[in-house]
Motif scaffolding. Sequence first.
Motif, short mmCIF file in Angstrom:
data_model
loop_
_atom_site.label_atom_id
_atom_site.label_comp_id
_atom_site.label_asym_id
_atom_site.label_seq_id
_atom_site.Cartn_x
_atom_site.Cartn_y
_atom_site.Cartn_z
N ARG A 183 0.49 -1.72 4.19
CA ARG A 183 -0.14 -2.94 3.72
C ARG A 183 -1.64 -2.75 3.66
O ARG A 183 -2.23 -1.99 4.43
CB ARG A 183 0.18 -4.12 4.66
N ALA A 184 -2.28 -3.45 2.74
CA ALA A 184 -3.74 -3.43 2.59
C ALA A 184 -4.22 -4.85 2.36
O ALA A 184 -3.53 -5.66 1.72
CB ALA A 184 -4.17 -2.54 1.44
N ILE A 237 -11.44 -3.38 0.35
CA ILE A 237 -10.01 -3.32 0.63
C ILE A 237 -9.79 -2.22 1.65
O ILE A 237 -10.20 -1.08 1.44
CB ILE A 237 -9.19 -3.04 -0.65
N LYS A 238 -9.14 -2.57 2.76
CA LYS A 238 -8.85 -1.61 3.82
C LYS A 238 -7.37 -1.69 4.18
O LYS A 238 -6.71 -2.71 3.97
CB LYS A 238 -9.70 -1.88 5.06
N ALA A 239 -6.87 -0.57 4.72
CA ALA A 239 -5.48 -0.49 5.09
C ALA A 239 -5.22 -1.31 6.36
O ALA A 239 -6.04 -1.32 7.28
CB ALA A 239 -5.06 0.95 5.30
N ASN A 240 -4.08 -1.98 6.38
CA ASN A 240 -3.61 -2.67 7.57
C ASN A 240 -2.27 -2.02 7.95
O ASN A 240 -1.20 -2.49 7.59
CB ASN A 240 -3.43 -4.16 7.28
N GLY A 241 -2.36 -0.88 8.64
CA GLY A 241 -1.19 -0.05 8.87
C GLY A 241 -1.06 0.97 7.77
O GLY A 241 -2.04 1.34 7.11
N LEU A 242 0.16 1.42 7.51
CA LEU A 242 0.40 2.44 6.49
C LEU A 242 1.07 1.88 5.24
O LEU A 242 1.22 2.61 4.25
CB LEU A 242 1.27 3.57 7.06
N LEU A 302 0.83 -1.21 0.00
CA LEU A 302 0.00 0.00 0.00
C LEU A 302 0.86 1.25 0.00
O LEU A 302 1.86 1.34 0.74
CB LEU A 302 -0.92 0.01 1.23
N THR A 303 0.46 2.22 -0.81
CA THR A 303 1.08 3.55 -0.83
C THR A 303 -0.05 4.58 -0.80
O THR A 303 -0.94 4.55 -1.66
CB THR A 303 1.94 3.76 -2.07
#
Length: 522
Positions: free
Chosen positions: A221-222, A214-219, A138-139
């Motif tokens: 990873r998604a 789709i949701k972020a898992n931290g900053l 993720l970015t």
Amino acid sequence: MALDVREAAGAHQVARPRREITTAYVVSRIAVLAVGAAILLYAVPPLVAAGAWASLAVLGAASAAIAYLYLSRRHIPAKYLVPGTVFLIAFQVFPVVYTVTTAFTNFGDGHRGDKQSAVAAIEAGSVRQAPGSPEYALTAALQDGRLAFLIVDPETKRVQAGTERGLTSVEGARVGVTGKVLQAPGFTVLKAPEAAARAREISALAVPTRGGLIKANGLSRAVEGRSALTYDAACDCVKGDGDTWKADEGQGYFVNARGEHLAQGWQVNVGPANFTRVLTNPTISGYFLGVFGWNLVFALASVATTFALGMGVALALHHPRMRGTRVYRIVLILPYAMPAFAMLLVWRDMFNRDFGLINQLFGLNVDWLGQPGTARLAVVLVNLWLGFPYMFLVTTGALQAIPRELTEAASIDGATPWHGFRKVTLPLLLVALTPLLISSFAFNFNNYNAIALTSEGGPFPAENPQVGATDLLITYTFRLAFGAGGAQFGFAAAISVFIFAIVAVISAVAFRRTRRQEEVYA
């Protein structure tokens, strides 16, 4: 005959007064028209995007009326009345109307949006990672100022952009060795500190897909998951986890058969429920009268003590034999010039039992803020120190407007200084200062800072930490509406309406008595 007509016309043109254009004339009109044009340009695009055609028509009509008013030579009084009326509506009428309307709703934490927003929040908040679903690099990025996800598929290395509208392919993106996107056309990649500052927005963003979200898992990873709770329009309910929550339009919640509701709700009109809660809830109404009584005592004591001390000092400095009045006046208004919030914190420390200056200076061992009686005395004394310079200033101005001949005539008639003050000076002062005393009463009736920054409403009894001995209605309201249970703006607005009505009635009665006093001494 024709020559006479031309001469008369020429004389008429000469006699016509010329319009004198001054700098103030040009600047005032340019300023008003520029502000109106700026508001028009700022408000039109969002209104058009939202399809608010009625609001757009009202804005256009108002802009046209303002342009006509300030470009024409007529309606001179309106040129001065319109800005004042606009500011009156914006800063006085609208807040009062908005507060009253909010008092009839359940607006607050969990009830800030509509039903559709509540359903979206429930489904997005219940997303769980699907078994076997991939984990994407993720970015966080910005597209046209809006937050977006740039995700990289771990198998195909395909770059996609995710927003609340869904996924779209991104061509020409540059991916680093860690799998994160370094650059993408049309996107501004957020650096690590910038992404950390938007962590709450990143965690809240949910990108819809065919199989879920789709949701972020931290900053960095998604993951793709599915909502454990889903909305069913057929039954107007939320299903999941072996239970069903049906929509309750009266409460603005999804409620199950056991009476339990989901955390997220929506804003609805609850009628007079907030007002009846104040009057019928024993945990509130049982203490409301006591808090109201102390509130009256605090406001009246603050006005009486500050006026008495300020008037006494003003009378002393007004004496013709007094010397050095300028130095005394500068020293006396210092409390008024100091930031009130800072001085309140200083006074709180001065009343400390262990290391406070007051106990150390007088050799006392008094727990000033730990006992109801001394705590109330302390907050009145602090308010006296902060408020008497204002009364000193206004009384000084009023004394200078009273002719000395009146007091001299009273002394010639045999009146003592005390009788001259009581029969001549004080009544004339009250005629001039009563409106200010009424406004001071209204201010102190809602003087939140004086209590919150000094005693914090305490001391609190052991059996009820909800209401303290020095609580005013405004501090009591704040604790009830914005305490551990979250923000309840509708309930706070209802109590604010009660406070407004109380102050309005007291002020109206006081102003009525003031008019009678003016008639006597007119």
